[in-house]
Design an enzyme around this catalytic site. Structure first.
Site, PDB file in Angstrom:
ATOM      1  N   HIS A  61     115.730  53.052  31.907  1.00 36.96           N
ATOM      2  CA  HIS A  61     115.878  53.890  33.146  1.00 36.96           C
ATOM      3  C   HIS A  61     117.359  53.179  33.816  1.00 36.96           C
ATOM      4  CE1 HIS A  61     114.850  49.961  34.723  1.00 36.96           C
ATOM      5  NE2 HIS A  61     115.092  50.088  35.848  1.00 36.96           N
ATOM      6  N   ASP A  62     117.773  52.166  33.580  1.00 41.92           N
ATOM      7  CA  ASP A  62     118.983  51.628  33.842  1.00 41.92           C
ATOM      8  C   ASP A  62     120.038  51.664  33.226  1.00 41.92           C
ATOM      9  OD1 ASP A  62     118.744  51.020  36.669  1.00 41.92           O
ATOM     10  OD2 ASP A  62     118.365  49.052  36.420  1.00 41.92           O
ATOM     11  N   LYS A  65     123.755  51.675  33.901  1.00 40.52           N
ATOM     12  CA  LYS A  65     124.716  50.604  34.559  1.00 40.52           C
ATOM     13  C   LYS A  65     125.687  50.022  33.463  1.00 40.52           C
ATOM     14  CE  LYS A  65     121.400  48.917  37.975  1.00 40.52           C
ATOM     15  NZ  LYS A  65     120.623  47.769  38.502  1.00 40.52           N
ATOM     16  N   HIS A  90     125.003  55.057  38.679  1.00 41.46           N
ATOM     17  CA  HIS A  90     124.504  54.467  37.586  1.00 41.46           C
ATOM     18  C   HIS A  90     123.337  55.517  37.194  1.00 41.46           C
ATOM     19  CE1 HIS A  90     121.384  52.572  39.754  1.00 41.46           C
ATOM     20  NE2 HIS A  90     120.326  52.595  38.718  1.00 41.46           N
ATOM     21  N   HIS A 116     114.924  57.649  39.665  1.00 42.08           N
ATOM     22  CA  HIS A 116     114.241  56.353  40.066  1.00 42.08           C
ATOM     23  C   HIS A 116     114.518  55.807  41.225  1.00 42.08           C
ATOM     24  CE1 HIS A 116     117.435  54.558  37.831  1.00 42.08           C
ATOM     25  NE2 HIS A 116     117.112  53.227  38.555  1.00 42.08           N
ATOM     26  N   HIS A 117     115.678  56.138  42.006  1.00 47.86           N
ATOM     27  CA  HIS A 117     116.020  55.579  43.320  1.00 47.86           C
ATOM     28  C   HIS A 117     115.846  56.796  44.343  1.00 47.86           C
ATOM     29  CE1 HIS A 117     117.576  51.673  42.534  1.00 47.86           C
ATOM     30  NE2 HIS A 117     118.139  52.325  41.541  1.00 47.86           N
ATOM     31  N   ASP A 143     110.631  48.995  39.493  1.00 50.60           N
ATOM     32  CA  ASP A 143     112.144  48.800  39.759  1.00 50.60           C
ATOM     33  C   ASP A 143     112.406  48.133  41.334  1.00 50.60           C
ATOM     34  OD1 ASP A 143     115.098  49.448  39.057  1.00 50.60           O
ATOM     35  OD2 ASP A 143     114.819  50.078  41.114  1.00 50.60           O
TER      36      ASP A 143
END
Length: 203
Positions: A61-62, A65, A90, A116-117, A143
């Site tokens: 998911h990240d 970054k 990201h 996801h944000h 998260d």
């Protein structure tokens, strides 16, 4: 073990190794989100194939970054507006990378990386859309929770567990996230491990 069943491409494994070597906070966060989202999905996702699919997305998911400079990821003072923009990028970067690696921009991992944000009320980023997919929301809440309970470079101390759950409960009150996810989190934090439907949220 569901995570052992997941298969990842070499670039994804290399990105995890990069974080392990250069930014251990992000590495640990990625793994914790993968584990926590698998626990929540076991409560909330009746479709076994969707459950397996979600379990394989947590570690990715990240991934975006990797495009953020380390000096910004590990900065110990508040981020400037420009730096925050680089961090928020990201999500789009992860979507592009996973779309390229998987050759399928419609798969769940790509959607999770991008959204996801996002939040139910449209207050998130990068597109300020209403988050409607329950699979993506499981990763999103995992998260949030892990970010709250872990020390951050720019924060003097982590939230204690109760304060983190209260913060997440407040987000549900504001219609940023769903109530079933809050109840599932609380259930997993109780010694008796009740079913999440047995949880009552006090006003």
């Amino acid at each position: 073990n569901l995570l052992e069943m997941a298969h990842f491409s070499i670039p994804i494994l290399e990105s995890l190794d990069y974080f392990k070597q250069h930014d251990f906070y992000t590495y640990a966060h990625i793994l914790m989100v993968a584990v926590l989202s698998t626990l929540l999905a076991r409560d909330l996702i009746p479709d076994y194939q969707q459950y397996i699919q979600l379990s394989a997305t947590g570690p990715t998911h990240d991934i975006g970054k990797i495009c953020v400079p380390l000096e910004i990821l590990k900065k110990t003072t508040p981020l400037t507006k420009t730096e925050r923009g680089l961090v928020e990028h990201h999500t789009a970067a992860g979507y592009v990378l996973l779309s390229y690696y998987s050759k399928d921009s419609q798969n769940l991992a790509c959607q999770v990386a991008l959204e996801h944000h996002e939040r139910r009320d449209g207050s998130g980023y990068p597109r300020s859309i209403q988050l409607k997919d329950p699979l993506v929301e499981i990763i999103a809440v995992s998260d949030i929770y892990d970010a709250l309970i872990k020390p951050r470079p720019y924060r003097s101390s982590a939230y204690d567990n109760r304060a983190a759950l209260e913060e997440i409960t407040e987000m549900a009150k504001q219609n940023k996230i769903g109530w079933d996810l809050v109840k599932s989190l609380i259930a997993h934090n109780r010694m008796s491990k009740p079913h999440y439907r047995e949880i009552t949220i006090s006003a």
